[in-house]
Design a protein around this motif. Structure first.
Motif, mmCIF file in Angstrom:
data_model
loop_
_atom_site.group_PDB
_atom_site.id
_atom_site.type_symbol
_atom_site.label_atom_id
_atom_site.label_comp_id
_atom_site.label_asym_id
_atom_site.label_seq_id
_atom_site.Cartn_x
_atom_site.Cartn_y
_atom_site.Cartn_z
ATOM 1 N N LEU A 1 46.828 31.088 38.226
ATOM 2 C CA LEU A 1 45.630 31.982 36.940
ATOM 3 C C LEU A 1 45.078 31.110 35.885
ATOM 4 C CD1 LEU A 1 45.764 34.698 35.488
ATOM 5 C CD2 LEU A 1 47.696 33.766 33.710
ATOM 6 N N VAL A 2 44.433 30.332 36.271
ATOM 7 C CA VAL A 2 43.799 29.190 36.009
ATOM 8 C C VAL A 2 43.572 28.470 36.108
ATOM 9 C CG1 VAL A 2 43.473 28.691 33.552
ATOM 10 C CG2 VAL A 2 44.530 30.269 33.097
ATOM 11 N N ASN A 3 42.717 27.700 36.876
ATOM 12 C CA ASN A 3 42.210 26.271 37.988
ATOM 13 C C ASN A 3 41.991 25.719 37.399
ATOM 14 O OD1 ASN A 3 39.441 26.596 37.344
ATOM 15 N ND2 ASN A 3 38.652 27.820 39.145
ATOM 16 N N ALA A 4 41.772 24.376 37.581
ATOM 17 C CA ALA A 4 41.381 23.184 37.150
ATOM 18 C C ALA A 4 40.372 23.441 36.406
ATOM 19 C CB ALA A 4 40.975 22.019 38.578
ATOM 20 N N GLN A 5 38.976 23.998 36.802
ATOM 21 C CA GLN A 5 38.200 24.338 35.720
ATOM 22 C C GLN A 5 38.550 25.033 34.136
ATOM 23 O OE1 GLN A 5 38.279 24.403 39.338
ATOM 24 N NE2 GLN A 5 37.577 22.142 38.864
ATOM 25 N N SER B 1 47.653 46.665 28.672
ATOM 26 C CA SER B 1 47.585 46.452 29.231
ATOM 27 C C SER B 1 46.113 47.222 30.175
ATOM 28 C CB SER B 1 48.214 47.902 30.533
ATOM 29 O OG SER B 1 49.371 46.773 30.538
ATOM 30 N N ARG B 2 45.017 48.148 29.015
ATOM 31 C CA ARG B 2 44.261 49.239 28.898
ATOM 32 C C ARG B 2 42.928 47.747 28.257
ATOM 33 N NH1 ARG B 2 46.814 53.752 26.787
ATOM 34 N NH2 ARG B 2 46.226 53.315 25.160
ATOM 35 N N ALA B 3 43.318 47.398 27.144
ATOM 36 C CA ALA B 3 42.625 46.108 26.726
ATOM 37 C C ALA B 3 42.921 44.910 28.156
ATOM 38 C CB ALA B 3 43.149 45.076 25.415
ATOM 39 N N LEU B 4 43.167 44.420 28.634
ATOM 40 C CA LEU B 4 42.811 43.462 29.548
ATOM 41 C C LEU B 4 42.028 44.209 30.455
ATOM 42 C CD1 LEU B 4 46.892 42.524 29.727
ATOM 43 C CD2 LEU B 4 44.419 40.580 28.630
ATOM 44 N N GLU B 5 42.532 45.266 31.321
ATOM 45 C CA GLU B 5 41.449 45.846 32.071
ATOM 46 C C GLU B 5 40.260 45.668 31.389
ATOM 47 O OE1 GLU B 5 42.183 46.846 35.425
ATOM 48 O OE2 GLU B 5 44.084 46.629 35.633
ATOM 49 N N THR C 1 41.028 36.368 37.905
ATOM 50 C CA THR C 1 41.008 37.755 37.611
ATOM 51 C C THR C 1 41.502 38.867 38.558
ATOM 52 O OG1 THR C 1 38.790 38.706 38.631
ATOM 53 C CG2 THR C 1 38.890 37.754 36.124
ATOM 54 N N GLU C 2 42.111 38.598 39.643
ATOM 55 C CA GLU C 2 42.363 39.588 40.812
ATOM 56 C C GLU C 2 43.725 39.088 40.939
ATOM 57 O OE1 GLU C 2 43.056 39.810 45.625
ATOM 58 O OE2 GLU C 2 41.315 39.138 44.567
ATOM 59 N N LEU C 3 44.374 37.497 40.262
ATOM 60 C CA LEU C 3 45.760 37.673 40.182
ATOM 61 C C LEU C 3 46.014 38.588 38.370
ATOM 62 C CD1 LEU C 3 48.072 35.918 40.960
ATOM 63 C CD2 LEU C 3 47.363 34.698 39.545
ATOM 64 N N ALA C 4 45.565 38.255 37.779
ATOM 65 C CA ALA C 4 45.586 38.182 36.315
ATOM 66 C C ALA C 4 46.054 40.171 36.316
ATOM 67 C CB ALA C 4 44.417 38.206 35.312
ATOM 68 N N GLN C 5 45.006 40.914 37.036
ATOM 69 C CA GLN C 5 45.141 42.261 37.452
ATOM 70 C C GLN C 5 46.382 42.252 37.769
ATOM 71 O OE1 GLN C 5 41.047 43.341 38.827
ATOM 72 N NE2 GLN C 5 40.768 44.714 37.620
ATOM 73 N N GLY C 6 47.140 41.568 38.796
ATOM 74 C CA GLY C 6 48.136 42.065 39.340
ATOM 75 C C GLY C 6 49.622 41.650 38.748
ATOM 76 N N ILE C 7 49.615 41.105 37.675
ATOM 77 C CA ILE C 7 50.202 40.164 36.624
ATOM 78 C C ILE C 7 50.356 41.468 35.639
ATOM 79 C CG2 ILE C 7 50.562 38.953 35.440
ATOM 80 C CD1 ILE C 7 49.731 36.733 36.439
ATOM 81 N N VAL C 8 49.125 41.698 35.676
ATOM 82 C CA VAL C 8 49.696 43.210 34.444
ATOM 83 C C VAL C 8 50.477 44.382 35.244
ATOM 84 C CG1 VAL C 8 48.273 45.199 33.352
ATOM 85 C CG2 VAL C 8 46.949 43.157 33.098
#
Length: 248
Positions: free
Chosen positions: A89-93, A233-237, A98-105
């Protein structure tokens, strides 16, 4: 990966470095890892720390040891489990995937109604008092004028509410999935505080949901849970859309 590892939690740090190389696909499927000796020299650690790190990679299904001793990178999308989500979800930097985050949503929108419905059918009598105690604290938070103080408290209390519902769902799979999703959520906890403010503040719906669970109204629980998480969900999108626009 050419910076020596600090002499603290050596195997954990080596594991994190190697894991990140695999998850970022810097080492694609089929890549053979350098030897233990080479990795130990690269990181400035002992071979025992490297060996322990590789064992953890195996346990996470990120690598496999081929005949002859060579360690080869696996395709984590085919072999990995939910425990990889926080690292993805969050890389070393510190950048959000966002693609993964949308999947989690999307998964969250499906799971919340199911969990609430199961709780209505299986929860013990002590769940409702527990939920009401959380809701009472949430109502007190809503009276807090300072948003910087109010929202983090509501965020934690909303988490406490759902944790209680999950634990009373009678479904071990839901409990284990919640544990993994919790670790993922924690990886981006601070970034979500203001984005999901509307959901965290939706105490009225959570109150109605608690009553529906108590009454065993599992269909109504599904409706209320879906209505509640849709706010976040709407806010995250919307937030993901802004991030993608800025990236381009």
């Amino acid at each position: 990966m050419d910076t020596p590892i600090q002499k603290q939690s050596l195997s954990e740090q080596v594991y994190a470095r190697l894991r990140d190389r695999i998850l970022s696909r810097s080492w694609p499927e089929g890549t053979e890892l350098p030897s233990e000796r080479q990795l130990a020299e690269t990181f400035g650690v002992n071979r025992g720390a490297v060996r322990e790190a590789i064992k953890r990679l195996q346990q996470a299904s990120l690598v496999r040891v081929r005949h002859g001793g060579a360690t080869q990178v696996e395709n984590f999308e085919r072999t990995g489990g939910l425990e990889l989500l926080p690292s993805l979800l969050v890389n070393a930097q510190g950048q959000l995937n966002t693609e993964l985050a949308q999947g989690i949503v999307a998964v969250r929108k499906v799971l919340a109604p199911l969990v609430a419905s199961q709780a209505a059918q299986h929860a013990s009598a002590d769940l409702h008092p527990r939920l009401e105690a959380v809701l009472e604290r949430m109502r007190a938070c809503l009276a807090e004028a300072d948003m910087a103080v109010r929202l983090p408290k509501l965020q934690q209390l909303a988490f406490d509410y759902w944790e209680a519902v999950v634990q009373h769902s009678g479904n071990v799979v839901f409990k284990l999935a919640f544990n993994s999703m919790n670790q993922t959520y924690r990886a981006a906890w601070g970034a979500l505080t203001h984005v999901m403010a509307a959901e965290f503040s939706d105490v009225a719906t959570l109150h109605q949901l608690a009553l529906a669970i108590k009454a065993g109204e599992h269909r109504r629980c599904e409706v209320l849970a879906r209505q509640h998480v849709e706010l976040g969900s709407r806010a995250l999108e919307r937030a993901f859309s802004v991030i993608k626009t800025n990236e381009h």
